[in-house]
Scaffold this motif. Structure first.
Motif, PDB file in Angstrom:
ATOM      1  N   SER A  36      62.000  12.724 -72.673  1.00 58.88           N
ATOM      2  CA  SER A  36      61.752  13.527 -73.864  1.00 58.88           C
ATOM      3  C   SER A  36      63.236  13.741 -74.755  1.00 58.88           C
ATOM      4  O   SER A  36      63.033  13.640 -75.822  1.00 58.88           O
ATOM      5  N   LEU A  37      64.348  13.741 -73.816  1.00 55.31           N
ATOM      6  CA  LEU A  37      65.500  13.795 -74.605  1.00 55.31           C
ATOM      7  C   LEU A  37      65.807  12.435 -75.201  1.00 55.31           C
ATOM      8  O   LEU A  37      66.422  12.206 -76.259  1.00 55.31           O
ATOM      9  N   GLY A  38      65.540  11.437 -74.382  1.00 57.04           N
ATOM     10  CA  GLY A  38      65.794  10.028 -75.030  1.00 57.04           C
ATOM     11  C   GLY A  38      65.224   9.780 -76.020  1.00 57.04           C
ATOM     12  O   GLY A  38      65.564   8.889 -77.200  1.00 57.04           O
ATOM     13  N   TRP A  39      63.745  10.374 -76.422  1.00 60.32           N
ATOM     14  CA  TRP A  39      62.975   9.894 -77.660  1.00 60.32           C
ATOM     15  C   TRP A  39      63.483  10.645 -78.614  1.00 60.32           C
ATOM     16  O   TRP A  39      63.521  10.440 -79.880  1.00 60.32           O
ATOM     17  N   HIS A  40      63.747  12.075 -78.470  1.00 62.12           N
ATOM     18  CA  HIS A  40      63.987  13.056 -79.252  1.00 62.12           C
ATOM     19  C   HIS A  40      65.344  12.733 -80.127  1.00 62.12           C
ATOM     20  O   HIS A  40      65.561  12.888 -81.357  1.00 62.12           O
ATOM     21  N   ILE A  41      66.474  12.449 -79.269  1.00 62.66           N
ATOM     22  CA  ILE A  41      67.707  11.965 -79.665  1.00 62.66           C
ATOM     23  C   ILE A  41      67.779  11.220 -80.881  1.00 62.66           C
ATOM     24  O   ILE A  41      68.415  11.231 -81.946  1.00 62.66           O
TER      25      ILE A  41
END
Length: 475
Positions: A36-41
Motif C-alpha cells: 500500500s505504501l509503496g504504491w501510494h507514495i
C-alpha cells in the motif's frame, strides 16, 4: 523526551518483547503495508510536485501569450485529476490499514499521532476543492485569478505530505510524551508535528517528489520525440519538468547527506547496515560497494579506504560503528537495508550526472534532445527515479526494524491478534492496485490519443460546455 530517556523508562515500566516468536499476522501485515505504501507514495509525489510544475507552465502561457504552454497546463491539470482520484482510493485504504493491521501502535499512540493525521485529512480535502475549481475554471475565471487557484493545490499537497512525514520521523525519533507505569502520558501533539527530525526528512522526500514527477513527465515527451514528434509542444513539455528534475537531482545528494548526519547516535544499527560495517575498525572505515553479510562476515564487497568515514562521519579517522556493538536482536535485515540504500544512492548519482551532461552540452551549443541515446535515457528517467524513491523508503523502514517506534515499541507488539483472512486481504489488495494501475494507464493513454488526434478539449462530466469565445479567453 529523547530516545535514551524513553528506553530507560520502558525498561522499568513496560518491558518490550525481545525474542518471542513472531505473531502469525506479522508477515501478511508487513506485506500489505509495504504494498500500500509503496504504491501510494508514487501518487503522493505527483500530488506534491505536479501543481508547481503546472503553475510554471500556466504562468509561462499567460506572460508570453503562449497557447502551447496554456494547452499543456490544461492537459496536465486533467492528468493530475486522474492521479489524484486514484491516490484518494489508495490513501483511504491506508487510513483503514493503520488501525486494522497495527492496533498496538494506534491503540497506544493514537493520542500522540492524532493531530498530524487530522491535518493531513484537511489538507487532502482542500487540495481536492481547489483542483476542482482549477479544472472547472478554464475559460470561466479571469486568467490571473484562475492561475492563483493552483497555489492552494501546491501548498495543501506539501502540508499533507509534511504531516505524514512528521509521523514517520516521529517513529524514527519518538518524542512528545512520557511513560508512567507503562501508560502514555503528557502527550504533546505539537512536539510530534514539529519534532527535530521532521524537517530534514521532509526535505528529502519533497526533493524526491520533484525528481519522480519531473523525470516522469519529461520522459513522456522524450518518448514522443523518439517517435518523431519534435514539435514545440513536445520540446516545452519536456523542458519545463526537466528543469524541476534538474534542480531536484542536484540538490538531493546534499539534502540526503544532511539527513544522515547524526545517524550513528540516533540509529547506529541502521547506519551499520547502510555501510555494511560488521566491526568497528580502529581507524577510518572504508566505503563498501556491493557485498553481502553472511554469518557475521561481509563477502564480495569492494572497499574504498577512508571514504566510509568521510561520508558517514565527516571525518578521515572516525570509524563507523559496526554491527559488533549492537545486540543481535536489534539488528535490521542487513542485506536488504544495505542494497536498498546503495540502489538509492547509485540511481541518484546517475540521474545527477545525466542532467549535468545535458546542461553542459547545451551550454556548449549542442542540444541533446536531438540525440536518440539521450532521449532513450530520459524515457527511463521516470522509472529510475521511482526505483530510487522506493529503495530509499525500503532503506529507512527496513533499517528501523525490529522497531516500529524506535526504542519504544517493537513491530511484533504493534500487530493485531486478528490473523484470519489477512493473506486473502493481501491478495485482494494486489488485485485492487493492479486494476487501478491498468485503469489509470487506459484512461491516460485514451486522453493522450484523443489529444494527438486534435481534440482541443475533452468532454467534462459536469458543467456547461464552453463556447468558442470562452475557450479562448485565457489566450
Amino acid at each position: 523526551m529523547s530516545v535514551h530517556e524513553v528506553l530507560a523508562q520502558m525498561s522499568d515500566a513496560a518491558p518490550t518483547v525481545l525474542a518471542s516468536a513472531e505473531p502469525a499476522g506479522l508477515l501478511p501485515a508487513r506485506q500489505q503495508m509495504a504494498l500500500s505504501l509503496g504504491w501510494h507514495i508514487i501518487l503522493a509525489c505527483f500530488g506534491v510536485a505536479f501543481p508547481a510544475i503546472i503553475f510554471v507552465m500556466h504562468l509561462r502561457g499567460i506572460r508570453k501569450n503562449d497557447p502551447v504552454a496554456l494547452d499543456l497546463a490544461k492537459r496536465w491539470a486533467k492528468v493530475s485529476a486522474v492521479l489524484f482520484a486514484i491516490g484518494a482510493v489508495s490513501g483511504t485504504v491506508l487510513s483503514f490499514e493503520m488501525g486494522i493491521l497495527w492496533p498496538g501502535l494506534m491503540g497506544t499512540f493514537g493520542d500522540v499521532l492524532g493531530l498530524p493525521f487530522a491535518f493531513e485529512g484537511l489538507a487532502f480535502f482542500l487540495e481536492a476543492i481547489f483542483l476542482g475549481i482549477y479544472l472547472y475554471g478554464w475559460g470561466r475565471i479571469p486568467p490571473k485569478r484562475h492561475l492563483l487557484m493552483v497555489l492552494p493545490m501546491a501548498v495543501t499537497g506539501v502540508i499533507g505530505t509534511y504531516c505524514v512525514i512528521a509521523v514517520n520521523a516521529w517513529m524514527n525519533v519518538p518524542t512528545g510524551f512520557n511513560i508512567v507505569d507503562g501508560e502514555i502520558t503528557d502527550v504533546q501533539p505539537w512536539a510530534v508535528l514539529f519534532n527535530g527530525h521532521v524537517f530534514a526528512q521532509f526535505a528529502h522526500m519533497w526533493v524526491a517528489a520533484y525528481m519522480v514527477a519531473g523525470f516522469s513527465i519529461a520522459g513522456v515527451y522524450a518518448v514522443g520525440m523518439l517517435r518523431g514528434r519534435r514539435d514545440r509542444h513536445h520540446r516545452i513539455g519536456f523542458l519545463v519538468p526537466f528543469v524541476f528534475a534538474t534542480i531536484a537531482a542536484l540538490a538531493q545528494p546534499f539534502v540526503g547527506h544532511f539527513l544522515g548526519e547524526g545517524l550513528d547516535e540516533r540509529q547506529p544499527a541502521k547506519l551499520a547496515a547502510f555501510e555494511l560495517a560488521e566491526t568497528t575498525t580502529d581507524g577510518a572505515s572504508p566505503l563498501r560497494i556491493g557485498g553481502v553479510y553472511i554469518d557475521g562476515e561481509v563477502k564480495g564487497a569492494i572497499d574504498i579506504p577512508y571514504l566510509g568515514s568521510l561520508i558517514a562521519q565527516g571525518s578521515l579517522d572516525e570509524p563507523v560503528p559496526g554491527m559488533d556493538t549492537i545486540p543481535a536482536e536489534d539488528l535490521p535485515p542487513v542485506n536488504i537495508t544495505h542494497w536498498a540504500f546503495q540502489t538509492m544512492i547509485g540511481i541518484g548519482l546517475l540521474l545527477m550526472l545525466a542532467v549535468l551532461l545535458y546542461w553542459f552540452m547545451r551550454w556548449r551549443g549542442r542540444d541533446l534532445l536531438d540525440n536518440r541515446w539521450f532521449l532513450r535515457f530520459a524515457a527511463v528517467g521516470g522509472p529510475l527515479a521511482v526505483l530510487a524513491l522506493e529503495a530509499g523508503w525500503i532503506a529507512t523502514e527496513v533499517g528501523r526494524q525490529p522497531w516500529i517506534v524506535y526504542g519504544v515499541m517493537r513491530t511484533p507488539e504493534a500487530v493485531g491478534d486478528f490473523t484470519a483472512g489477512l493473506w486473502g486481504v493481501l491478495i485482494a489488495s494486489i488485485v485492487l492496485y493492479g486494476a487501478m494501475t491498468v485503469g489509470a494507464a487506459i484512461v491516460l493513454r485514451s486522453m493522450a490519443r484523443r489529444w494527438r488526434n486534435g481534440a482541443s478539449d475533452l468532454p467534462s462530466p459536469y458543467g456547461p460546455e464552453l463556447s468558442e469565445a470562452g475557450a479562448g479567453e485565457e489566450r
